[in-house]
Design an enzyme around this catalytic site. Sequence first.
Site, mmCIF file in Angstrom:
data_model
loop_
_atom_site.group_PDB
_atom_site.id
_atom_site.type_symbol
_atom_site.label_atom_id
_atom_site.label_comp_id
_atom_site.label_asym_id
_atom_site.label_seq_id
_atom_site.Cartn_x
_atom_site.Cartn_y
_atom_site.Cartn_z
ATOM 1 N N TYR A 146 3.787 -20.678 -46.341
ATOM 2 C CA TYR A 146 2.876 -21.831 -45.663
ATOM 3 C C TYR A 146 3.023 -22.989 -46.489
ATOM 4 C CZ TYR A 146 -1.917 -23.037 -44.531
ATOM 5 O OH TYR A 146 -2.922 -23.720 -44.178
ATOM 6 N N SER A 167 -2.175 -29.025 -45.616
ATOM 7 C CA SER A 167 -3.191 -28.322 -46.365
ATOM 8 C C SER A 167 -3.010 -28.954 -47.944
ATOM 9 C CB SER A 167 -2.712 -26.884 -46.461
ATOM 10 O OG SER A 167 -3.400 -26.014 -47.438
HETATM 11 N N1 LIG Z 1 -9.408 -22.969 -43.049
HETATM 12 C C1 LIG Z 1 -9.001 -23.373 -44.094
HETATM 13 O O1 LIG Z 1 -9.501 -23.598 -45.202
HETATM 14 C C2 LIG Z 1 -7.622 -24.442 -44.132
HETATM 15 C C3 LIG Z 1 -7.255 -25.053 -45.120
HETATM 16 C C4 LIG Z 1 -6.222 -25.737 -44.974
HETATM 17 C C5 LIG Z 1 -5.504 -25.927 -43.887
HETATM 18 N N2 LIG Z 1 -5.890 -25.336 -42.794
HETATM 19 C C6 LIG Z 1 -5.248 -25.568 -41.589
HETATM 20 O O2 LIG Z 1 -5.899 -25.993 -40.474
HETATM 21 C C7 LIG Z 1 -5.163 -25.457 -39.318
HETATM 22 C C8 LIG Z 1 -6.526 -24.759 -38.614
HETATM 23 O O3 LIG Z 1 -6.754 -23.441 -39.143
HETATM 24 P P1 LIG Z 1 -8.044 -22.962 -38.999
HETATM 25 O O4 LIG Z 1 -8.619 -22.748 -40.427
HETATM 26 O O5 LIG Z 1 -8.966 -23.481 -37.945
HETATM 27 O O6 LIG Z 1 -7.688 -21.551 -38.756
HETATM 28 P P2 LIG Z 1 -8.093 -20.462 -37.529
HETATM 29 O O7 LIG Z 1 -9.251 -20.575 -36.994
HETATM 30 O O8 LIG Z 1 -7.238 -19.188 -37.615
HETATM 31 O O9 LIG Z 1 -7.179 -21.234 -36.390
HETATM 32 C C9 LIG Z 1 -5.822 -21.383 -35.942
HETATM 33 C C10 LIG Z 1 -5.301 -21.963 -34.883
HETATM 34 O O10 LIG Z 1 -3.968 -21.699 -34.716
HETATM 35 C C11 LIG Z 1 -3.555 -21.261 -33.495
HETATM 36 N N3 LIG Z 1 -2.445 -20.572 -33.479
HETATM 37 C C12 LIG Z 1 -1.835 -19.452 -34.333
HETATM 38 N N4 LIG Z 1 -0.831 -18.873 -34.052
HETATM 39 C C13 LIG Z 1 -0.198 -19.407 -32.980
HETATM 40 C C14 LIG Z 1 0.843 -19.626 -32.014
HETATM 41 N N5 LIG Z 1 1.814 -18.711 -32.398
HETATM 42 N N6 LIG Z 1 0.838 -20.480 -30.948
HETATM 43 C C15 LIG Z 1 -0.399 -21.059 -30.713
HETATM 44 N N7 LIG Z 1 -1.269 -21.518 -31.358
HETATM 45 C C16 LIG Z 1 -1.377 -20.291 -32.428
HETATM 46 C C17 LIG Z 1 -4.794 -20.161 -33.148
HETATM 47 O O11 LIG Z 1 -4.693 -20.034 -31.741
HETATM 48 P P3 LIG Z 1 -5.124 -18.262 -31.024
HETATM 49 O O12 LIG Z 1 -5.933 -17.795 -32.094
HETATM 50 O O13 LIG Z 1 -5.471 -18.713 -29.665
HETATM 51 O O14 LIG Z 1 -3.804 -17.914 -31.196
HETATM 52 C C18 LIG Z 1 -5.795 -21.011 -33.583
HETATM 53 O O15 LIG Z 1 -6.529 -21.700 -32.641
HETATM 54 C C19 LIG Z 1 -4.161 -24.621 -39.660
HETATM 55 O O16 LIG Z 1 -2.914 -25.396 -39.354
HETATM 56 C C20 LIG Z 1 -4.462 -24.336 -41.089
HETATM 57 O O17 LIG Z 1 -3.167 -24.181 -41.912
HETATM 58 C C21 LIG Z 1 -7.033 -24.688 -42.769
#
Ligand SMILES: NC(=O)c1ccc[n+]([C@@H]2O[C@H](COP(=O)([O-])OP(=O)(O)OC[C@H]3O[C@@H](n4cnc5c(N)ncnc54)[C@H](OP(=O)(O)O)[C@@H]3O)[C@@H](O)[C@H]2O)c1
Lengths: 245, 78
Positions: free
Chosen positions: A152, A139
Amino acid sequence: MFDLSGRTALVTGASGGIGGAIARALHAQGAVVSLSGTREAALQQLADELGSRVHVFPCNLADKTALDGLIASAETAMGGLDILVNNAGVTRDNLFIRMKDEEWDQVLRVNLDSAFYLTRAAVKNMMRRRFGRVIFITSVVGSMGNPGQANYAASKAAISAMAKSVGQEVASRNITLNCIAPGFIQTPMTDVLNEKQTEAMLQRIPAGRYGTPDEVASTAVFLASNEAAYVTGQTVHVNGGMIMI
Amino acid sequence: MSDIAARVNKIVIEHLGVDADKVIESANFIDDLGADSLDTVELVMAFEEEFSVEIPDDAAETIRTVGDAVAFISKKSA
Ligand SMILES: NC(=O)c1ccc[n+]([C@@H]2O[C@H](COP(=O)([O-])OP(=O)(O)OC[C@H]3O[C@@H](n4cnc5c(N)ncnc54)[C@H](OP(=O)(O)O)[C@@H]3O)[C@@H](O)[C@H]2O)c1
């Protein structure tokens, strides 16, 4: 270019916004993909959409016992594992002095510890096969810091240091480890921000908009490809110009 | 040469790309055969596969020479 036919990939957090887009993109380039996450129904829905060359492995990454079998299951189902995308991640925001032990532990466990365990298991067999691509979704806040996200931000910065170290160990085996650091991407993770927060965020993004999961996924396709063989230990920032480093 | 020794030698020669006459019992993987630390880990993995034995990390650390490997595997598969 960027053909992934015959390659096998595991994407964690494939039930989420960015992970789903990455799984779709790798699949579209010809890879066999394994989808992981805790919500089985969401994973199955994506698997149905993709049709063939897809496997589903529900797994709670906070549970060490469940996590231990994940790489082996994916390798068995796909006949190997060439590409590992450590994408699953959680936030438990709080001001630092208010931060609970559980908030710290949960974020470090899911974001960092699981990336260590999965990558260690995967790299062992990548060494045997003399090929591997490990991609971590980190991130922008891992570089910038962010008030309320000490846990985080620490987890994300730690991953990049891990990738650099392991990258040096296994570069001679044609295994690369790289990070993609998204800025603000439109997903369920950012949907929770209110209008005022969103407005303030957009002020800081030169592109004047949030990114899309597909814009992160295309970077993942590049890093997974043969063409990216000479790129390792790096972080590719996908953030609309929010920081430039 | 025992069957185990012959198979160990073959793995070492192939993996490290060294001449067969250098692969003697007393040859140290790192000092004599030019292995780096990652090579030694891979050799152990290759031995595990070839002989279907498990070599725990603390045992792996004691396997420094070709002879060490042959002795350990002979003991394990006896
Ligand atoms: N969105 C942004 O702006 C942003 C920015 C910077 C970085 N990121 C990073 O991008 C990555 C994906 O995030 P996203 O934005 O796509 O968010 P998201 O839609 O909330 O997805 C998060 C994913 O992580 C999985 N997860 C969470 N806890 C878990 C656990 N205990 N065991 C297994 N799986 C788990 C969830 O699976 P389930 O729902 O099936 O549990 C979900 O598929 C993350 O690492 C986040 O930190 C996102």
